[in-house]
Design an enzyme around this catalytic site. Structure first.
Site, mmCIF file in Angstrom:
data_model
loop_
_atom_site.group_PDB
_atom_site.id
_atom_site.type_symbol
_atom_site.label_atom_id
_atom_site.label_comp_id
_atom_site.label_asym_id
_atom_site.label_seq_id
_atom_site.Cartn_x
_atom_site.Cartn_y
_atom_site.Cartn_z
ATOM 1 N N ASP A 111 92.645 45.884 63.084
ATOM 2 C CA ASP A 111 92.551 47.199 62.441
ATOM 3 C C ASP A 111 92.174 47.144 60.971
ATOM 4 O OD1 ASP A 111 93.949 48.057 64.870
ATOM 5 O OD2 ASP A 111 95.707 47.199 63.878
ATOM 6 N N TYR A 157 94.207 36.134 58.416
ATOM 7 C CA TYR A 157 94.596 35.105 59.397
ATOM 8 C C TYR A 157 93.792 33.825 59.214
ATOM 9 C CZ TYR A 157 97.046 38.720 62.085
ATOM 10 O OH TYR A 157 97.891 39.718 62.484
ATOM 11 N N ARG A 209 61.451 55.521 80.381
ATOM 12 C CA ARG A 209 62.925 55.559 80.370
ATOM 13 C C ARG A 209 63.516 54.908 79.124
ATOM 14 N NH1 ARG A 209 62.316 52.726 85.291
ATOM 15 N NH2 ARG A 209 63.221 50.924 84.249
ATOM 16 N N HIS A 224 61.910 47.632 86.880
ATOM 17 C CA HIS A 224 62.461 47.332 85.544
ATOM 18 C C HIS A 224 61.944 45.981 85.066
ATOM 19 C CE1 HIS A 224 65.200 48.194 82.314
ATOM 20 N NE2 HIS A 224 66.015 47.191 82.556
ATOM 21 N N LYS A 282 73.388 56.325 79.057
ATOM 22 C CA LYS A 282 74.546 55.602 79.606
ATOM 23 C C LYS A 282 75.398 55.036 78.471
ATOM 24 C CE LYS A 282 71.517 51.632 79.945
ATOM 25 N NZ LYS A 282 70.433 51.036 80.702
ATOM 26 N N CYS A 335 90.454 41.501 61.277
ATOM 27 C CA CYS A 335 91.634 41.698 62.126
ATOM 28 C C CYS A 335 91.373 42.853 63.089
ATOM 29 C CB CYS A 335 92.850 42.001 61.264
ATOM 30 S SG CYS A 335 93.119 40.785 59.960
ATOM 31 N N ARG A 357 67.901 41.781 89.623
ATOM 32 C CA ARG A 357 69.221 42.356 89.377
ATOM 33 C C ARG A 357 69.544 43.364 90.466
ATOM 34 N NH1 ARG A 357 70.428 45.546 83.774
ATOM 35 N NH2 ARG A 357 68.939 46.987 84.707
HETATM 36 C C1 LIG Z 1 69.284 50.970 80.024
HETATM 37 C C2 LIG Z 1 68.085 51.068 80.809
HETATM 38 C C3 LIG Z 1 66.887 51.494 80.221
HETATM 39 C C4 LIG Z 1 66.715 51.727 78.742
HETATM 40 O O1 LIG Z 1 66.513 50.509 78.104
HETATM 41 P P1 LIG Z 1 66.190 50.405 76.526
HETATM 42 O O2 LIG Z 1 65.871 48.995 76.318
HETATM 43 O O3 LIG Z 1 67.433 50.830 75.839
HETATM 44 O O4 LIG Z 1 65.064 51.315 76.251
HETATM 45 C C5 LIG Z 1 65.803 51.687 81.061
HETATM 46 N N1 LIG Z 1 65.893 51.438 82.383
HETATM 47 C C6 LIG Z 1 67.023 50.992 82.977
HETATM 48 C C7 LIG Z 1 67.053 50.720 84.433
HETATM 49 C C8 LIG Z 1 68.149 50.783 82.205
HETATM 50 O O5 LIG Z 1 69.264 50.344 82.786
#
Ligand SMILES: *Cc1c(COP(=O)(O)O)cnc(C)c1O
Length: 405
Positions: free
Chosen positions: A322, A273, A231, A176, A49, A320, A147
């Site tokens: 750029d 700046y 994951r 998760h 992602k 800045c 979440r």
């Molecule tokens: C992004 C994400 C991961 C990966 O997490 P890392 O900490 O980058 O390994 C795994 N599961 C879900 C649901 C995520 O959104």
């Protein structure tokens, strides 16, 4: 005149000498490290992602496909479509939820959807039926993240309710961890609860082919959390979720630029700046064509490390949009000298972890933040294999039934 920097592999041409190098050998190495850790029987979904955490979703996914990744994880339908249009035919899970009205492209592009509401389950079932397809889904269960997910107490009921929908394929179930890096007990309890749910469901004849929980930190810290798929994101990009972990990784991304202008200033000269930096002696100040408009965090002003001619210096004055300035003292610098903001130069190195610490964020945000204005150049053995116009990147997940075309 400045010569355009061109990468042979990606045929990139650009005239502002600020770029990111993506080392696919390192990516391959890290993926191999994950494979070693989980063994051959556990499948690996790499989360790609947010443009593969800023590394480039298509090249990274193609490279991983070649190396045998089992599944890809994305945040949105749009990211899934991007992968399909790049002829990546691996299974793809959308880790986020979507609005029930938006299910059509999920079926059209054969994406797997995370489901935690009846509304979405019904919408997917209906669209799948209309198209004479099945919709592959993974149920997300909230065991403590708070979440996204069907709450743990309601999960069994929920699953029993939607399992009769004829056009849904309940391929996976997952959860998760919010505290994998800080609270061992909490995480263990989540694993226990998730396990219990899986066993309860199996007793009632409901078996999910894919069961997964572990992100990078879970994967390293909790072997019991591997289930039959993991994951990881972060570790595959060579970044540590925490210090002192027992895994060797290689950083994949380097961020580089070049000196495009030099000033010789007397002592006491305020620069950039706000004049928050004043020269302490007669000195050389170099100008780098990178700034917060490229995702280089503005709060690294006066503290961000940079490497020039193999030595460490510190950003001088406000960063800045750029441009960024560095007081290099009496160092002999030349126009077009290479400057490293993330990565190695000589014996020195700067990690995304260090920039995160200095700027009060996490390394995820550092790499994700590198903007689309910064071209990515792909290096390593796989770099020639990921740019084909016709190749199909198709390894496929052995756990997946073929009825999903
Ligand atoms: C992004 C994400 C991961 C990966 O997490 P890392 O900490 O980058 O390994 C795994 N599961 C879900 C649901 C995520 O959104």
């Amino acid at each position: 005149m400045t010569r355009p920097l061109a990468s042979k592999t990606m045929r990139l041409k650009f005239y502002r000498p600020t770029w990111a190098e993506i080392d696919l050998d390192a990516l391959e190495y890290n993926f191999g490290q994950v494979r070693k850790l989980v063994g051959q029987k556990v499948k690996i979904m790499v989360t790609v992602k947010a443009d593969a955490y800023g590394h480039g979703i298509v090249p990274v996914s193609r490279a991983l496909a070649i190396k045998g990744v089992d599944y890809l994880g994305v945040a949105s339908i749009d990211e899934g479509i991007t992968l399909r249009k790049a002829r990546i035919n691996l299974p793809i899970l959308i880790l986020g939820t979507v609005l029930p009205n938006d299910v059509e492209p999920i079926l059209k592009y054969n994406l797997t959807q995370t489901v935690c509401t009846e509304e979405l389950a019904y919408a997917l079932d209906k669209e799948a039926g209309r198209r004479k397809q099945n919709a592959a889904i993974h149920i997300k269960v909230d065991t403590g993240m708070g979440r996204l997910g069907v709450s743990y107490d309601k999960a069994k009921n929920f699953i029993q309710k939607i399992k009769s929908l004829r056009h849904l394929d309940l391929e996976g179930i997952f959860t998760h961890f919010p505290l994998a890096d800080t609270d061992i007990n909490f995480t263990h309890n989540q694993i226990k609860a998730f396990n219990k749910l899986i066993l309860d469901l199996e007793r009632e004849g409901i078996k999910f082919r894919l069961q997964h929980a572990a992100n990078s930190m879970g994967l390293i810290g909790f072997p019991q959390s591997h289930f039959n798929m993991v994951r990881p994101g972060l570790v595959v990009y060579g970044i540590y979720p925490k210090k002192n972990l027992d895994i060797k990784l290689k950083p994949v991304l380097s961020l580089k630029t070049k000196v495009v202008f030099l000033n010789r200033f007397p002592q006491g000269k305020g620069i950039s700046y706000g004049h928050i930096y004043t020269t302490k002696k007669d000195t050389t100040v170099v100008n780098l064509p990178i700034g917060y408009g490229d995702g280089y965090p503005r709060n690294l002003s006066n503290i961000g490390p940079v490497l020039i001619r193999g030595k460490r210096f510190v950003v001088s004055g406000r960063i800045c949009m750029d441009q960024t300035l560095v007081d290099v003292g009496n160092l002999k610098v030349r126009l077009a000298d290479e400057v490293v903001l993330i990565g190695r130069q000589g014996r020195e190195k700067i990690l995304a972890e260090e920039l995160a610490r200095l700027s009060g964020t996490i390394p995820y945000e550092i790499v994700c933040g590198i903007g689309s204005r910064v071209p990515r150049i792909y290096l390593g053995k796989l770099s020639n294999k990921i740019e084909g116009e016709t190749e199909v990147y198709n390894i496929g997940c052995p756990g997946r039934k073929s009825r999903h075309k």
